[in-house]
Write a protein that holds these residues in place. Structure first.
Motif, short mmCIF file in Angstrom:
data_model
loop_
_atom_site.label_atom_id
_atom_site.label_comp_id
_atom_site.label_asym_id
_atom_site.label_seq_id
_atom_site.Cartn_x
_atom_site.Cartn_y
_atom_site.Cartn_z
N GLU A 273 -3.59 3.33 3.34
CA GLU A 273 -3.57 2.27 4.23
C GLU A 273 -4.90 2.14 4.95
O GLU A 273 -5.53 0.98 4.91
CB GLU A 273 -2.53 2.59 5.55
CG GLU A 273 -2.35 1.50 6.61
CD GLU A 273 -1.04 1.72 7.53
OE1 GLU A 273 -0.98 0.93 8.38
OE2 GLU A 273 -0.62 2.81 7.39
N ASP A 274 -5.58 3.31 5.34
CA ASP A 274 -6.91 3.14 6.01
C ASP A 274 -7.83 2.63 5.16
O ASP A 274 -8.95 1.79 5.45
CB ASP A 274 -7.26 4.62 6.53
CG ASP A 274 -6.43 5.06 7.74
OD1 ASP A 274 -5.90 4.22 8.53
OD2 ASP A 274 -6.70 6.18 8.16
N ARG B 177 -3.35 -6.34 7.51
CA ARG B 177 -1.81 -6.09 7.42
C ARG B 177 -1.22 -7.34 7.87
O ARG B 177 -1.42 -8.13 8.79
CB ARG B 177 -1.74 -4.93 8.56
CG ARG B 177 -0.38 -4.41 8.58
CD ARG B 177 -0.04 -3.46 7.81
NE ARG B 177 1.49 -2.99 7.62
CZ ARG B 177 1.84 -2.08 8.34
NH1 ARG B 177 1.16 -1.30 8.73
NH2 ARG B 177 3.22 -1.81 8.30
N SER C 25 0.76 -1.18 -0.18
CA SER C 25 -0.13 -0.31 -0.20
C SER C 25 0.71 1.33 -0.13
O SER C 25 1.98 1.34 0.64
CB SER C 25 -1.03 -0.04 1.21
OG SER C 25 -1.58 1.12 1.44
N TYR D 113 -7.43 0.37 2.95
CA TYR D 113 -7.22 -1.01 2.61
C TYR D 113 -8.04 -1.79 4.03
O TYR D 113 -8.40 -2.75 3.88
CB TYR D 113 -5.64 -1.44 2.44
CG TYR D 113 -5.54 -1.18 0.79
CD1 TYR D 113 -6.08 -1.87 -0.16
CD2 TYR D 113 -4.66 -0.28 0.75
CE1 TYR D 113 -5.87 -1.71 -1.29
CE2 TYR D 113 -4.26 -0.03 -0.81
CZ TYR D 113 -4.72 -0.77 -1.91
OH TYR D 113 -4.61 -0.41 -3.05
N HIS D 114 -7.53 -1.22 4.93
CA HIS D 114 -8.50 -1.85 6.42
C HIS D 114 -9.93 -1.77 6.07
O HIS D 114 -10.46 -2.87 6.53
CB HIS D 114 -8.04 -0.79 7.58
CG HIS D 114 -6.64 -0.96 8.03
ND1 HIS D 114 -6.19 -2.23 8.51
CD2 HIS D 114 -5.31 -0.38 8.18
CE1 HIS D 114 -4.99 -2.31 9.07
NE2 HIS D 114 -4.55 -1.15 9.05
N ARG D 115 -10.58 -0.47 5.87
CA ARG D 115 -11.82 -0.53 5.53
C ARG D 115 -12.45 -1.45 4.56
O ARG D 115 -13.55 -1.91 4.71
CB ARG D 115 -12.46 0.84 5.18
CG ARG D 115 -12.05 1.93 6.07
CD ARG D 115 -12.80 3.19 5.85
NE ARG D 115 -12.24 3.63 4.64
CZ ARG D 115 -11.65 4.61 4.23
NH1 ARG D 115 -10.59 4.84 5.11
NH2 ARG D 115 -11.47 5.18 2.93
#
Length: 162
Positions: free
Chosen positions: A127-128, A137, A122, A130-132
């Motif tokens: 980054e946020d 990770r 990423s 991809y978390h959502r």
């Protein structure tokens, strides 16, 4: 080709890329606000070529009438080893659910290809996102100067069978 409605109710068509998309996609990458300033070196001189589009499963999200049929985003899935190599949404189209639609499409393509995991290195500002969208990770990709002089988060999409 598949048509979907974005979460804000606009028609989006996702289709396979073709060679004539290459210049437009190169402009989208180089013009990305996420790569302005300190991140500019990562995309300076970057080129999405017709050969790249032909070699990988690449798809574009095209807007409907209200968007003038413009390309609003794209992704590229490398099959071996499985990796989401590129995922970009045009600055003016961000926040409309297009990235989420592209990720769902990528997962469907990976599933159809028999892939159960897809790696993503990423960009820090993404980054946020991809978390959502459900990526997990898994580590850190170390800096690769001069183009990318910073460490980046590494994620994995775990593709469940239907």
């Amino acid at each position: 080709m598949s048509s979907r409605t974005s979460p804000i109710g606009r028609q989006i068509t996702i289709r396979r890329t073709v060679a004539r998309d290459a210049k437009r996609l190169t402009r989208l990458v180089r013009g990305s606000g996420a790569y302005a300033g300190q991140y500019a070196s990562a995309v300076a001189g970057y080129r999405v070529g017709p050969d790249y589009l032909e070699a990988h499963r690449s798809f574009v999200a095209v807007g409907g009438e209200e968007d003038g049929g413009r390309v609003l985003g794209f992704y590229s899935l490398i099959l071996a080893p499985p990796e989401l190599d590129l995922l970009f949404v045009a600055d003016e189209a961000q926040g409309r659910g297009i990235g989420r639609l592209l990720v769902a499409h990528m997962q469907s393509e990976a599933r159809a290809a028999g892939i159960d995991r897809v790696k993503v290195v990423s960009h820090l500002p993404a980054e946020d996102f991809y978390h959502r969208v459900g990526a997990v990770r898994t580590g850190t990709a170390l800096a690769n100067p001069p183009a990318v002089p910073w460490d980046r988060p590494e994620f994995e999409f775990r593709i469940s069978p239907e």
